[in-house]
Write a protein that holds these residues in place. Structure first.
Motif, PDB file in Angstrom:
ATOM      1  N   ALA A 121       0.784  -1.217  -0.044  1.00 14.98           N
ATOM      2  CA  ALA A 121       0.111  -0.023   0.168  1.00 14.98           C
ATOM      3  C   ALA A 121       0.915   1.251  -0.124  1.00 14.98           C
ATOM      4  O   ALA A 121       0.401   2.245  -0.657  1.00 14.98           O
ATOM      5  CB  ALA A 121      -1.121   0.090   1.072  1.00 14.98           C
ATOM      6  N   ILE A 122       2.004   1.338   0.409  1.00 14.16           N
ATOM      7  CA  ILE A 122       2.900   2.226   0.875  1.00 14.16           C
ATOM      8  C   ILE A 122       3.685   2.563  -0.597  1.00 14.16           C
ATOM      9  O   ILE A 122       3.934   3.577  -1.043  1.00 14.16           O
ATOM     10  CB  ILE A 122       3.626   2.024   2.093  1.00 14.16           C
ATOM     11  CG1 ILE A 122       3.141   2.204   3.295  1.00 14.16           C
ATOM     12  CG2 ILE A 122       4.908   3.460   2.012  1.00 14.16           C
ATOM     13  CD1 ILE A 122       3.958   1.868   4.576  1.00 14.16           C
ATOM     14  N   ALA A 123       3.839   1.374  -1.163  1.00 11.43           N
ATOM     15  CA  ALA A 123       4.822   1.266  -2.231  1.00 11.43           C
ATOM     16  C   ALA A 123       4.010   2.162  -3.481  1.00 11.43           C
ATOM     17  O   ALA A 123       4.940   2.794  -4.092  1.00 11.43           O
ATOM     18  CB  ALA A 123       5.287   0.131  -2.788  1.00 11.43           C
ATOM     19  N   GLY A 182      -5.631   1.181   6.014  1.00 16.48           N
ATOM     20  CA  GLY A 182      -6.941   1.002   5.795  1.00 16.48           C
ATOM     21  C   GLY A 182      -7.251  -0.227   4.967  1.00 16.48           C
ATOM     22  O   GLY A 182      -8.425  -0.679   4.839  1.00 16.48           O
ATOM     23  N   LYS A 183      -6.007  -0.569   4.232  1.00 20.82           N
ATOM     24  CA  LYS A 183      -6.388  -1.473   3.028  1.00 20.82           C
ATOM     25  C   LYS A 183      -5.997  -2.929   3.791  1.00 20.82           C
ATOM     26  O   LYS A 183      -6.121  -3.949   3.147  1.00 20.82           O
ATOM     27  CB  LYS A 183      -5.043  -1.358   1.986  1.00 20.82           C
ATOM     28  CG  LYS A 183      -5.571  -0.108   1.162  1.00 20.82           C
ATOM     29  CD  LYS A 183      -6.544  -0.019   0.340  1.00 20.82           C
ATOM     30  CE  LYS A 183      -6.683   1.128  -0.582  1.00 20.82           C
ATOM     31  NZ  LYS A 183      -7.809   1.110  -1.455  1.00 20.82           N
ATOM     32  N   VAL A 245      -1.715  -7.772  -1.478  1.00 24.91           N
ATOM     33  CA  VAL A 245      -0.662  -8.733  -0.683  1.00 24.91           C
ATOM     34  C   VAL A 245       0.561  -8.389  -0.953  1.00 24.91           C
ATOM     35  O   VAL A 245       1.177  -8.277  -2.158  1.00 24.91           O
ATOM     36  CB  VAL A 245      -1.157 -10.185  -0.750  1.00 24.91           C
ATOM     37  CG1 VAL A 245      -0.219 -11.239   0.010  1.00 24.91           C
ATOM     38  CG2 VAL A 245      -2.691 -10.591  -0.763  1.00 24.91           C
ATOM     39  N   ASN A 246       1.177  -8.515   0.124  1.00 27.17           N
ATOM     40  CA  ASN A 246       2.748  -8.033   0.079  1.00 27.17           C
ATOM     41  C   ASN A 246       3.502  -9.311  -0.826  1.00 27.17           C
ATOM     42  O   ASN A 246       3.216 -10.144  -0.890  1.00 27.17           O
ATOM     43  CB  ASN A 246       3.537  -7.770   1.254  1.00 27.17           C
ATOM     44  CG  ASN A 246       3.227  -6.284   1.659  1.00 27.17           C
ATOM     45  OD1 ASN A 246       3.373  -5.289   1.130  1.00 27.17           O
ATOM     46  ND2 ASN A 246       2.651  -6.564   2.933  1.00 27.17           N
ATOM     47  N   LYS A 247       4.503  -8.914  -1.556  1.00 26.58           N
ATOM     48  CA  LYS A 247       5.292  -9.750  -2.380  1.00 26.58           C
ATOM     49  C   LYS A 247       5.801 -10.893  -1.520  1.00 26.58           C
ATOM     50  O   LYS A 247       6.241 -10.596  -0.411  1.00 26.58           O
ATOM     51  CB  LYS A 247       6.582  -9.184  -2.994  1.00 26.58           C
ATOM     52  CG  LYS A 247       7.339  -9.968  -4.159  1.00 26.58           C
ATOM     53  CD  LYS A 247       6.453 -10.193  -5.301  1.00 26.58           C
ATOM     54  CE  LYS A 247       7.050 -11.058  -6.309  1.00 26.58           C
ATOM     55  NZ  LYS A 247       6.398 -11.297  -7.443  1.00 26.58           N
ATOM     56  N   MET A 248       5.612 -12.193  -1.846  1.00 29.50           N
ATOM     57  CA  MET A 248       6.066 -13.396  -1.125  1.00 29.50           C
ATOM     58  C   MET A 248       5.086 -13.495   0.097  1.00 29.50           C
ATOM     59  O   MET A 248       5.627 -14.364   0.923  1.00 29.50           O
ATOM     60  CB  MET A 248       7.664 -13.388  -1.083  1.00 29.50           C
ATOM     61  CG  MET A 248       8.215 -13.688  -2.346  1.00 29.50           C
ATOM     62  SD  MET A 248      10.302 -13.815  -2.372  1.00 29.50           S
ATOM     63  CE  MET A 248      10.379 -13.498  -3.911  1.00 29.50           C
TER      64      MET A 248
END
Length: 354
Positions: A121-123, A182-183, A245-248
């Protein structure tokens, strides 16, 4: 659901009378002396809350004979797959790790092989690199200051109880769980760490995970499913989360929501050791700050690599190889074990196979 008030009682089970403890120890000794050969313990998965320690007069499977763990601690780990040791890492060491992390975020430190990650979400916000956007630094084996964590004597003396004397550090992370946007992307889906490791036996692998500050359900503490280390490695993949979802960050695909969970409320310096088949994850950070923890996975150097082609682990192998090829120029013909050999470092004893 177990309350936060009850949870500390689950972390270390103690007997109420000294003669009961002595009796348990005597039973274990007599069991070792009287049996002609030790039969293997039949492991049964459990789905209830963390279980009281039970007597194992015949054989321990998940811990090795040692003079560090008490009988009750060994039994608790055997039954539940995790064990919390209070105030194991000093405030001074934790502050040094925190300072080094901040230097990395300010780009004052350039460590070969280390991956600096952002929350998905931040990226997307395209912010400048800083402590406010870095969610994790991974594979810091070439960073002298952070890698001190992996070789701290007070940590290794416990690690040896699970791996034996020849110890390899195979995976390192400093996690800086950000405030959730919030995500709900700051969550980590329930998973088993063995999914990422192409070596066995699993019982000689352990994770040490140390809280760098007070951690509870508000800022996304670890959640564990006690006893699940006795079950098989389950298929993993990306959960279908609306916020991404974050990578890996793979999760168990057939996870059933009715399993009981234990939330590990920890203080600065508390360290949890857990088995790579233990199902665990973490919730979202609902505070305005960051939740920091530092961890290392260890394995006995007697462990051996396995071929994961055609198994449920093949999907993570493909991702890791793709990342290694993009970042480090590793050829497409490389195998996952080659990448893990690059990451691993001996921290105690003799390096043998891993």
């Amino acid at each position: 659901m177990i309350s936060e008030a009850q949870a500390p009682q689950l972390l270390l089970v103690t007997s109420t009378m000294d003669f009961q403890r002595a009796g348990l120890r005597l039973q274990v000794v007599l069991g070792h002396l009287n049996r002609p050969s030790a039969p293997a313990i039949v492991a049964h998965p459990v789905s209830a809350a963390a279980s009281p320690a039970r007597c194992y007069p015949q054989q321990f499977r998940y811990t090795l004979d040692n003079n560090v763990l008490s009988l009750e601690q060994r039994q608790f780990y055997e039954e539940n797959g995790f064990l919390v040791i209070k105030k194991l890492v000093s405030d001074e060491d934790i502050e040094r790790f925190r300072a080094e992390f901040e230097r990395i975020c300010r780009k004052e430190v350039d460590t070969p092989g280390m991956t600096v990650m952002r929350d998905v979400a931040i990226a997307k916000l395209n912010c400048e690199l800083s402590e406010k956007v870095v969610s994790k630094v991974q594979d810091f084996q070439e960073n002298k200051e952070l890698f001190r964590y992996s070789s701290l004597p007070e940590v290794l003396k416990y690690v040896e109880c699970f791996t034996g004397p020849n110890i390899m550090a195979v995976h390192t992370m400093l996690i800086n769980k950000p405030s959730d946007t919030g995500k709900k992307t700051s969550r980590h889906p329930l998973h088993q760490d063995l999914h990422y490791f192409p070596f066995r036996p699993s019982d000689r692998i352990v994770c040490a995970w140390t809280a760098m500050e007070h951690i509870d359900r508000n800022n996304g503490c670890l959640v564990v499913l006690p006893g699940t280390h006795k079950g098989p490695l389950k298929p993993h993949g990306y959960p279908k989360w609306e916020g991404g979802v974050n990578k890996m960050y793979h999760g168990i695909l057939d996870y059933k929501q009715d399993n009981n969970r234990v939330h590990l409320v920890m203080e600065k310096g508390d360290t949890v050791f857990f088995h790579p088949l233990l199902i665990h994850g973490s919730g979202r950070n609902k505070t305005q700050g960051f939740r920091k923890a530092i961890s290392c996975h260890y394995a006995s150097s007697d462990c051996h690599y396995i071929n994961i082609k055609g198994t449920s682990q093949e999907n993570i192998e493909d991702e890791v190889k793709e990342l290694a090829e993009r970042r480090y120029g590793v050829g497409s013909g490389a195998e996952l074990k080659d990448i893990w050999m690059f990451r691993s470092r001996s921290v105690k004893g003799e390096r043998i196979n891993l």
